[in-house]
Write a protein that holds these residues in place. Structure first.
Motif, PDB file in Angstrom:
ATOM      1  N   VAL A 110      34.895  -3.657 107.758  1.00 27.13           N
ATOM      2  CA  VAL A 110      35.955  -4.332 107.448  1.00 27.13           C
ATOM      3  C   VAL A 110      36.031  -3.486 105.656  1.00 27.13           C
ATOM      4  O   VAL A 110      34.494  -3.658 105.479  1.00 27.13           O
ATOM      5  CB  VAL A 110      36.254  -5.544 106.616  1.00 27.13           C
ATOM      6  CG1 VAL A 110      36.952  -6.756 105.197  1.00 27.13           C
ATOM      7  CG2 VAL A 110      36.048  -6.948 108.274  1.00 27.13           C
ATOM      8  N   ASN A 111      36.760  -3.578 105.604  1.00 22.71           N
ATOM      9  CA  ASN A 111      37.058  -2.750 104.126  1.00 22.71           C
ATOM     10  C   ASN A 111      37.157  -3.745 102.801  1.00 22.71           C
ATOM     11  O   ASN A 111      38.458  -4.366 103.297  1.00 22.71           O
ATOM     12  CB  ASN A 111      37.524  -1.302 104.117  1.00 22.71           C
ATOM     13  CG  ASN A 111      37.201   0.161 104.485  1.00 22.71           C
ATOM     14  OD1 ASN A 111      36.393  -0.115 104.742  1.00 22.71           O
ATOM     15  ND2 ASN A 111      38.395   0.752 105.346  1.00 22.71           N
ATOM     16  N   LEU A 112      36.585  -3.276 101.643  1.00 24.03           N
ATOM     17  CA  LEU A 112      36.484  -4.147 100.643  1.00 24.03           C
ATOM     18  C   LEU A 112      37.307  -3.296  99.447  1.00 24.03           C
ATOM     19  O   LEU A 112      36.096  -3.148  98.992  1.00 24.03           O
ATOM     20  CB  LEU A 112      36.383  -5.689 100.559  1.00 24.03           C
ATOM     21  CG  LEU A 112      36.194  -6.347  98.939  1.00 24.03           C
ATOM     22  CD1 LEU A 112      37.255  -7.203  98.735  1.00 24.03           C
ATOM     23  CD2 LEU A 112      34.657  -7.239  98.526  1.00 24.03           C
ATOM     24  N   ASN A 113      38.012  -3.631  98.883  1.00 27.12           N
ATOM     25  CA  ASN A 113      38.431  -2.475  96.947  1.00 27.12           C
ATOM     26  C   ASN A 113      37.863  -3.992  96.515  1.00 27.12           C
ATOM     27  O   ASN A 113      39.481  -4.685  96.722  1.00 27.12           O
ATOM     28  CB  ASN A 113      39.153  -1.564  97.856  1.00 27.12           C
ATOM     29  CG  ASN A 113      39.323  -0.248  98.642  1.00 27.12           C
ATOM     30  OD1 ASN A 113      38.046   0.148  98.363  1.00 27.12           O
ATOM     31  ND2 ASN A 113      39.287  -0.112  99.178  1.00 27.12           N
ATOM     32  N   SER A 130      41.497  -5.976  97.504  1.00 24.95           N
ATOM     33  CA  SER A 130      42.369  -5.355  99.386  1.00 24.95           C
ATOM     34  C   SER A 130      41.243  -5.615  99.825  1.00 24.95           C
ATOM     35  O   SER A 130      40.575  -5.309 100.383  1.00 24.95           O
ATOM     36  CB  SER A 130      43.090  -3.662  98.798  1.00 24.95           C
ATOM     37  OG  SER A 130      43.436  -3.971 100.418  1.00 24.95           O
ATOM     38  N   ILE A 131      42.213  -6.034 101.477  1.00 26.95           N
ATOM     39  CA  ILE A 131      40.534  -6.000 102.486  1.00 26.95           C
ATOM     40  C   ILE A 131      41.822  -5.802 103.818  1.00 26.95           C
ATOM     41  O   ILE A 131      42.427  -6.141 104.172  1.00 26.95           O
ATOM     42  CB  ILE A 131      40.681  -7.941 102.962  1.00 26.95           C
ATOM     43  CG1 ILE A 131      39.293  -8.026 101.781  1.00 26.95           C
ATOM     44  CG2 ILE A 131      39.376  -7.945 103.884  1.00 26.95           C
ATOM     45  CD1 ILE A 131      39.271  -9.874 101.678  1.00 26.95           C
ATOM     46  N   SER A 132      40.867  -4.714 104.285  1.00 26.51           N
ATOM     47  CA  SER A 132      41.440  -4.087 105.471  1.00 26.51           C
ATOM     48  C   SER A 132      40.645  -4.076 106.849  1.00 26.51           C
ATOM     49  O   SER A 132      39.123  -3.682 106.561  1.00 26.51           O
ATOM     50  CB  SER A 132      41.931  -2.602 105.107  1.00 26.51           C
ATOM     51  OG  SER A 132      41.346  -2.519 104.774  1.00 26.51           O
ATOM     52  N   ASN A 133      40.935  -3.607 107.970  1.00 34.74           N
ATOM     53  CA  ASN A 133      40.902  -3.259 109.178  1.00 34.74           C
ATOM     54  C   ASN A 133      39.484  -1.720 108.704  1.00 34.74           C
ATOM     55  O   ASN A 133      40.573  -0.993 108.452  1.00 34.74           O
ATOM     56  CB  ASN A 133      40.553  -3.355 110.125  1.00 34.74           C
ATOM     57  CG  ASN A 133      41.493  -5.365 110.588  1.00 34.74           C
ATOM     58  OD1 ASN A 133      40.675  -6.287 109.760  1.00 34.74           O
ATOM     59  ND2 ASN A 133      42.418  -5.384 111.457  1.00 34.74           N
ATOM     60  N   ALA A 134      38.710  -1.901 110.077  1.00 41.60           N
ATOM     61  CA  ALA A 134      38.076  -0.578 109.895  1.00 41.60           C
ATOM     62  C   ALA A 134      37.437   0.317 111.024  1.00 41.60           C
ATOM     63  O   ALA A 134      38.001  -0.828 111.985  1.00 41.60           O
ATOM     64  CB  ALA A 134      36.626  -0.388 109.073  1.00 41.60           C
TER      65      ALA A 134
END
Length: 79
Positions: A67-70, A58-62
């Motif tokens: 960028v957040n990577l889970n 899962s990648i999202s903007n922070a």
């Protein structure tokens, strides 16, 4: 970087679906950084000297352009 889900001993690992005695080590990583740092981390993961089976990403903007990577994955150890 945060590493979770790696605890226990080689004897408590779930057995991999193989004919040999190999244990599966599941883990999760949460990573916050620049896009370049996240891409560099994924490149390192792709080129490890052992097999890593990635099961979820899962990648999202922070905030502040980061960028957040889970990531959830497993690697394998011989028992």
């Amino acid at each position: 970087m945060q590493l979770t889900g790696v605890s226990g001993t080689i004897n408590t690992l779930p057995k991999a679906k193989t004919l040999t005695p190999i244990g599966t080590v599941p883990y999760s990583i949460g990573l916050l950084g620049s896009f370049t740092q996240v891409v560099n981390f994924v490149e390192v993961l792709e080129n490890l000297s052992f097999i890593t089976n990635v099961t979820a990403v899962s990648i999202s903007n922070a905030a502040d352009g980061q960028v957040n990577l889970n990531l959830s994955a497993s690697f394998y150890l011989k028992k």
